[in-house]
Design an enzyme around this catalytic site. Structure first.
Site, PDB file in Angstrom:
ATOM      1  N   THR A 418       0.793  -1.238   0.000  1.00  0.00           N
ATOM      2  CA  THR A 418       0.000   0.000   0.000  1.00  0.00           C
ATOM      3  C   THR A 418       0.828   1.293   0.000  1.00  0.00           C
ATOM      4  O   THR A 418       2.032   1.269   0.140  1.00  0.00           O
ATOM      5  CB  THR A 418      -0.982  -0.039   1.204  1.00  0.00           C
ATOM      6  OG1 THR A 418      -1.685  -1.257   1.163  1.00  0.00           O
ATOM      7  CG2 THR A 418      -1.949   1.081   1.229  1.00  0.00           C
ATOM      8  N   GLU A 438      -3.430  -4.230  -2.122  1.00  0.00           N
ATOM      9  CA  GLU A 438      -3.390  -5.184  -1.005  1.00  0.00           C
ATOM     10  C   GLU A 438      -1.990  -5.744  -0.810  1.00  0.00           C
ATOM     11  O   GLU A 438      -1.129  -5.025  -0.378  1.00  0.00           O
ATOM     12  CB  GLU A 438      -4.428  -6.301  -1.180  1.00  0.00           C
ATOM     13  CG  GLU A 438      -5.045  -6.783   0.128  1.00  0.00           C
ATOM     14  CD  GLU A 438      -4.094  -7.277   1.205  1.00  0.00           C
ATOM     15  OE1 GLU A 438      -3.853  -6.512   2.174  1.00  0.00           O
ATOM     16  OE2 GLU A 438      -3.624  -8.409   1.131  1.00  0.00           O
ATOM     17  N   ASP A 458      -8.819  -9.742   2.003  1.00  0.00           N
ATOM     18  CA  ASP A 458      -9.076  -8.978   3.238  1.00  0.00           C
ATOM     19  C   ASP A 458     -10.397  -9.419   3.893  1.00  0.00           C
ATOM     20  O   ASP A 458     -10.713  -8.998   4.995  1.00  0.00           O
ATOM     21  CB  ASP A 458      -9.119  -7.464   2.965  1.00  0.00           C
ATOM     22  CG  ASP A 458      -7.737  -6.822   3.084  1.00  0.00           C
ATOM     23  OD1 ASP A 458      -6.769  -7.535   3.410  1.00  0.00           O
ATOM     24  OD2 ASP A 458      -7.627  -5.605   2.851  1.00  0.00           O
TER      25      ASP A 458
END
Ligand code: GLU
Length: 596
Positions: A418, A438, A458
């Site tokens: 990120t 991600e 996630d």
């Protein structure tokens, strides 16, 4: 009691070599220097910003500023701001360059959250450009035939983990609302760099090498990152004409250039047919239906401030807000005091317990959103922190909830990757945006010059536990719970700090700690982002390896914590807005702040 000083905490930050890499986007700071990118040669302003960062000083300016994870992206954004563009315009230029020079962290194939302070209206707006689960996703997407969760990388690498990208739609929506610069011009810096070439940075080269085996699994990915079978080397010149073509589609057609037509068709083909033995179910319909959502910002009082950020589907602002809201019941001891870290550590554990039980995409599961950050609830939870030792155990609390609902705790796995962008423009608008694909290199699937995300991992891989549903389970169209915490801190209705970080679920600790450092300990933004980390989520108390903060270990252990040294690779980028602007860039990464 062992003595150490704040000077020791910060002074040792970059002094010692760190241990082995622990996750795909984790590189020790000494490998992430600017050497391979030759950044200092880009311009005198970049050289000065790098020098300030190395000396531990913030960059200062009067009119505008951008703090971002790569000097090429900072330059692209700065050029827009200098020419009178808004923070939204500069973000589009910076994000499209980041997708080229830092492709492992964010880009067109991913998602992002954006917090915007509008100087003209005084309003705070949050935009959700998070990926969605495909309409054909089933609850057992991440389970094997016997219902057991898949191994993390078995789930990540390939098409299964790819959610509908949100970043291109977010760029278009931010520009539609707040842009002043011609949309097409904003793509020029990234197109020029993609066609003219840029030097591979030390950080990118180290990450490619560490991930070579996974990158080698898909021909288009291997061809780009491992040309001739060899990992890209630092300093090597790299072009990406396919990415330039994709950017032209967006520049000429707006978001439709991505969500329909040849780019969309190639994304779907790659996910469904080009992912070997791990195909996904993303379809043209998912892309066609994708929408950015405006959400209500979450604001929590802390000291004399309001700390504002992104609500569900992110757990970022709620969990940062819970930590700070509980700390608000105490006078914060200085950073040298183990007591300060006990308070931060246990407030964080309590907040993570609530996060695991209650937080997910509110469009799909009922959430006690207001109750979670109700000052009365947080003051009650803070009473648990009154002892002198680590809490023997922590459990979720009972925030006010207008739903009778029993849920089980979440089990999502989160590794850091990120990028974060903070911008202030010459009109006084402020932007804080965290952007991701991600995991480092996302799903490892590459389409037309950009990587596709693995955001769906996630979600919790299990749907239920002990017969109770998990809030963050996979459902068609749902957005996976995030930890991203783009934040704007307000004082008397005006912005005073824009901040955020990468780091998986550790983002929450990094951001909360930097705000404490800035608000309670009087550090400037550069000191606050460079401060060694101590992060406690739901297991060990992680102390940043090779820094002075490791000296806390004996006291923390005596209090009852299990302590572990860890490479804690944040990427905090912050701008303080007061009498002038001050920018800070995380010394653990390649970024800088530029301003005028
Ligand atoms: N996918 C993560 C999230 O949205 C961010 C990953 C990271 O920061 O490395 O919370």
């Amino acid at each position: 009691m062992r003595q150490f000083t704040f000077a020791c905490l910060s002074g040792l930050l970059l002094a010692s070599p760190l241990g082995a890499q622990q996750a795909a986007d984790t590189v020790a700071p000494e490998e992430a220097t600017e050497a391979g990118g030759g950044f200092a040669a880009l311009s005198p302003a970049v050289a000065a910003a790098l020098e300030a960062k190395a000396a531990g000083r913030p960059v200062e300016a009067t009119h505008w500023m951008i703090a971002v994870a790569n000097p090429h992206a900072a330059e692209a954004g700065a050029a827009v701001l200098r020419a009178g563009g808004t923070a939204a315009d500069a973000m589009v230029a910076a994000q499209t360059v980041l997708g080229l020079v830092e492709p492992q962290s964010s880009g067109l194939g991913g998602g992002a959250f954006l917090v915007w302070y509008d100087a003209a209206s005084g309003d705070l707006t949050t935009l959700d450009g998070r990926e969605t689960a495909p309409l054909d996703a089933r609850p057992r997407l991440f389970q094997d035939t016997s219902g057991q969760p898949l191994g993390f990388y078995d789930a990540v690498v390939g098409g299964r983990s790819v959610g509908t990208p949100g970043t291109p739609a977010l760029l278009a929506e931010a520009h539609r609302r707040w842009g002043r610069t011609d949309w097409r011009d904003l793509f020029r810096p990234a197109i020029d760099l993609a066609e003219g070439g840029f030097a591979v940075s030390a950080r990118l080269a180290a990450l490619v090498e560490a991930d070579a085996e996974r990158l080698a699994r898909f021909p288009a990915t291997a061809e780009y990152f491992l040309p001739g079978g060899q990992p890209l080397a630092a300093g090597q010149r790299l072009t990406n004409p396919a990415y330039a073509d994709t950017l032209r589609q967006l520049a000429d057609n707006g978001a439709a250039g991505f969500y329909a037509g040849p780019v969309a068709a190639d994304i779907v083909r790659t996910v469904q047919e080009g992912a070997g033995d791990n195909p996904g179910v993303l379809s043209g319909l998912d892309l066609a239906l994708y929408q950015v959502r405006e959400r209500a910002p979450i604001c929590v009082p802390y000291r004399t401030y309001e700390v504002c950020g992104m609500g569900p589907p992110s757990s970022g602002a709620l969990t940062v807000g819970q930590i700070l809201g509980m700390l608000n019941s105490f006078a914060m001891p200085g950073p040298d005091s183990p007591e300060a870290w006990r308070l931060i550590g246990d407030a964080s554990r309590l907040a993570f317990a609530d996060r695991g039980r209650y937080m997910a995409d509110e469009d799909f599961v009922p959430m006690p959103t207001k109750g979670l950050v109700d000052p009365a609830y947080l003051a009650e939870r803070a009473k648990l922190l009154e002892g002198g030792d680590a809490l023997p155990e922590v459990a979720p609390g009972n925030p006010v909830f207008d739903h009778a609902l029993l849920q089980a705790d979440d089990e999502a796995i989160e590794f850091p990757s990120t990028s974060h962008i903070s911008i202030v423009d010459s009109y006084g608008n402020v932007l804080s945006m965290t952007t991701t694909i991600e995991n480092g290199f996302g799903s490892r699937l590459m389409v037309r010059g950009f990587l596709l995300n693995n955001e769906l991992t996630d979600f919790s891989f299990r749907t239920h536990k002990d017969g109770l549903p998990i809030a963050n389970r996979v459902e068609p169209g749902k957005r996976p719970r995030s930890s991203m915490a783009p934040t704007i801190v307000m004082a008397e209705g005006k912005p005073v700090l824009a901040i955020g970080s990468p780091g998986g679920s550790r983002i929450i600790g990094y951001v909360a700690q930097a705000i404490v450092a800035w608000a309670d300990w009087g550090m400037d933004v550069q000191q606050a982002v460079a401060l060694p980390h101590a992060v406690n989520r739901f297991g060990t108390y992680d102390l940043e390896a090779g820094t002075g903060i490791e000296a806390l270990a004996p006291e923390l252990e005596e209090m009852g914590y299990e302590v572990a040294p860890k490479v804690l690779n944040s990427g905090l980028h912050a701008i303080e807005i007061g009498h002038g602007l001050k920018g800070g860039a995380d010394p653990r990464r390649e970024g800088i702040a530029l301003g005028d």
